[in-house]
Design a protein around this motif. Structure first.
Motif, short mmCIF file in Angstrom:
data_model
loop_
_atom_site.label_atom_id
_atom_site.label_comp_id
_atom_site.label_asym_id
_atom_site.label_seq_id
_atom_site.Cartn_x
_atom_site.Cartn_y
_atom_site.Cartn_z
N CYS A 85 53.49 98.41 112.87
CA CYS A 85 52.75 99.61 113.27
C CYS A 85 51.25 99.32 113.14
O CYS A 85 50.77 99.03 112.05
CB CYS A 85 53.13 100.79 112.39
N GLU A 86 50.57 99.38 114.27
CA GLU A 86 49.12 99.15 114.28
C GLU A 86 48.42 100.46 114.60
O GLU A 86 48.75 101.14 115.56
CB GLU A 86 48.80 98.09 115.33
N LEU A 87 47.47 100.82 113.75
CA LEU A 87 46.70 102.05 113.94
C LEU A 87 45.23 101.70 113.70
O LEU A 87 44.90 101.16 112.63
CB LEU A 87 47.18 103.12 112.95
N ASP A 88 44.41 101.97 114.68
CA ASP A 88 42.97 101.66 114.58
C ASP A 88 42.72 100.20 114.18
O ASP A 88 41.87 99.90 113.34
CB ASP A 88 42.28 102.60 113.57
N GLY A 89 43.50 99.29 114.77
CA GLY A 89 43.29 97.86 114.54
C GLY A 89 43.83 97.32 113.22
O GLY A 89 43.60 96.17 112.88
N LYS A 90 44.52 98.17 112.46
CA LYS A 90 45.08 97.74 111.17
C LYS A 90 46.60 97.87 111.21
O LYS A 90 47.14 98.78 111.85
CB LYS A 90 44.53 98.60 110.03
N VAL A 91 47.27 96.96 110.50
CA VAL A 91 48.73 96.92 110.48
C VAL A 91 49.23 97.37 109.11
O VAL A 91 48.70 96.97 108.07
CB VAL A 91 49.22 95.48 110.77
N LEU A 92 50.28 98.20 109.13
CA LEU A 92 50.86 98.73 107.89
C LEU A 92 51.81 97.71 107.25
O LEU A 92 52.71 97.19 107.90
CB LEU A 92 51.65 100.01 108.20
N LEU A 93 51.58 97.43 105.96
CA LEU A 93 52.49 96.59 105.18
C LEU A 93 52.85 97.33 103.89
O LEU A 93 52.05 98.12 103.37
CB LEU A 93 51.84 95.25 104.83
N LEU A 94 54.04 97.04 103.38
CA LEU A 94 54.51 97.63 102.13
C LEU A 94 54.68 96.54 101.09
O LEU A 94 55.12 95.43 101.42
CB LEU A 94 55.86 98.33 102.35
N LYS A 95 54.36 96.85 99.83
CA LYS A 95 54.49 95.87 98.75
C LYS A 95 55.83 96.06 98.05
O LYS A 95 56.13 97.13 97.53
CB LYS A 95 53.35 96.04 97.74
N VAL A 96 56.64 95.00 98.08
CA VAL A 96 57.97 95.03 97.46
C VAL A 96 57.80 95.30 95.96
O VAL A 96 56.93 94.72 95.31
CB VAL A 96 58.71 93.69 97.69
N ARG A 97 58.64 96.17 95.43
CA ARG A 97 58.48 96.56 94.02
C ARG A 97 58.61 95.36 93.09
O ARG A 97 59.33 94.40 93.37
CB ARG A 97 59.46 97.66 93.64
N SER A 98 57.94 95.45 91.97
CA SER A 98 57.89 94.34 91.02
C SER A 98 59.25 94.05 90.39
O SER A 98 59.50 92.94 89.96
CB SER A 98 56.86 94.62 89.93
N SER A 115 58.70 104.92 99.38
CA SER A 115 59.94 105.14 98.63
C SER A 115 59.91 104.32 97.35
O SER A 115 58.97 103.57 97.10
CB SER A 115 61.13 104.72 99.49
N ARG A 116 60.99 104.42 96.59
CA ARG A 116 61.07 103.66 95.33
C ARG A 116 61.27 102.16 95.56
O ARG A 116 61.22 101.38 94.62
CB ARG A 116 62.21 104.21 94.47
N GLU A 117 61.53 101.77 96.82
CA GLU A 117 61.70 100.35 97.13
C GLU A 117 60.37 99.59 97.05
O GLU A 117 60.36 98.36 97.00
CB GLU A 117 62.24 100.17 98.55
N HIS A 118 59.26 100.33 97.10
CA HIS A 118 57.94 99.68 97.18
C HIS A 118 57.00 100.24 96.13
O HIS A 118 57.13 101.39 95.71
CB HIS A 118 57.37 99.87 98.58
N ASP A 119 56.05 99.40 95.72
CA ASP A 119 55.05 99.81 94.73
C ASP A 119 53.74 100.24 95.37
O ASP A 119 52.93 100.89 94.73
CB ASP A 119 54.76 98.65 93.75
N ASP A 120 53.50 99.83 96.60
CA ASP A 120 52.20 100.11 97.21
C ASP A 120 52.31 99.92 98.72
O ASP A 120 53.30 99.39 99.22
CB ASP A 120 51.15 99.13 96.64
N TYR A 121 51.27 100.36 99.42
CA TYR A 121 51.17 100.11 100.86
C TYR A 121 49.72 99.83 101.19
O TYR A 121 48.82 100.08 100.38
CB TYR A 121 51.68 101.32 101.67
N GLY A 122 49.50 99.28 102.36
CA GLY A 122 48.13 99.05 102.79
C GLY A 122 48.07 98.85 104.29
O GLY A 122 49.07 98.50 104.93
#
Length: 139
Positions: free
Chosen positions: A13-26, A105-112
């Motif tokens: 998913c690209e929005l305003d030239g940036k792509v969404l990524l999710l950080k896998v939980r620790s 969700s609880r699957e991830h610790d962060d997004y960016g």
């Protein structure tokens, strides 16, 4: 023993030239603390486009529209619950969303939201899951 084959679908998913990524939980047994493209496994008797919309909503809170096929990659792994070897085909789709308001969700610790240059740098530094690096065609 026969090999299991799985189907995973992910959406860039690209929005305003940036792509969404999710950080896998620790605490994850796979790729802990690495960044990945939202998506997940297609359930039995589920259409892959519906699976992607379901996974996106579960993982990000976003409703998406699927625009095109970006890439197809294979990602083999060992299933956590059964210890079976799985050969997974991943369909990487280009998707659009109307918002950058994410509820993870609880699957991830962060997004960016990352620029393509930042993603290239993250791949070089080993910060993405192997599947995500492959999906971007950078391996």
């Amino acid at each position: 023993m026969s090999t299991m084959w799985g189907l995973t679908v992910r959406g860039i998913c690209e929005l305003d030239g940036k792509v969404l990524l999710l950080k896998v939980r620790s605490r994850s047994s796979h790729d802990a603390n690495k960044w990945e493209i939202p998506g997940g496994k297609v359930k039995k008797c589920e259409y892959f486009d519906e699976a992607l919309k379901r996974e996106y909503l579960e993982e990000t809170g976003l409703e998406i529209d699927i625009k095109s096929l970006h890439n197809v990659v294979r990602n083999d792994y060992t299933a956590c619950k059964t210890s079976e070897e799985v050969k997974s085909i991943q369909l990487i789709m280009k998707v659009t969303c109307q918002s950058d308001e994410i509820t993870i969700s609880r699957e991830h610790d962060d997004y960016g939201w990352f620029s393509w240059d930042e993603i290239d740098e993250m791949i070089e530094n080993g910060l993405l899951t192997p599947a995500a690096a492959n999906a971007f065609g950078k391996n």
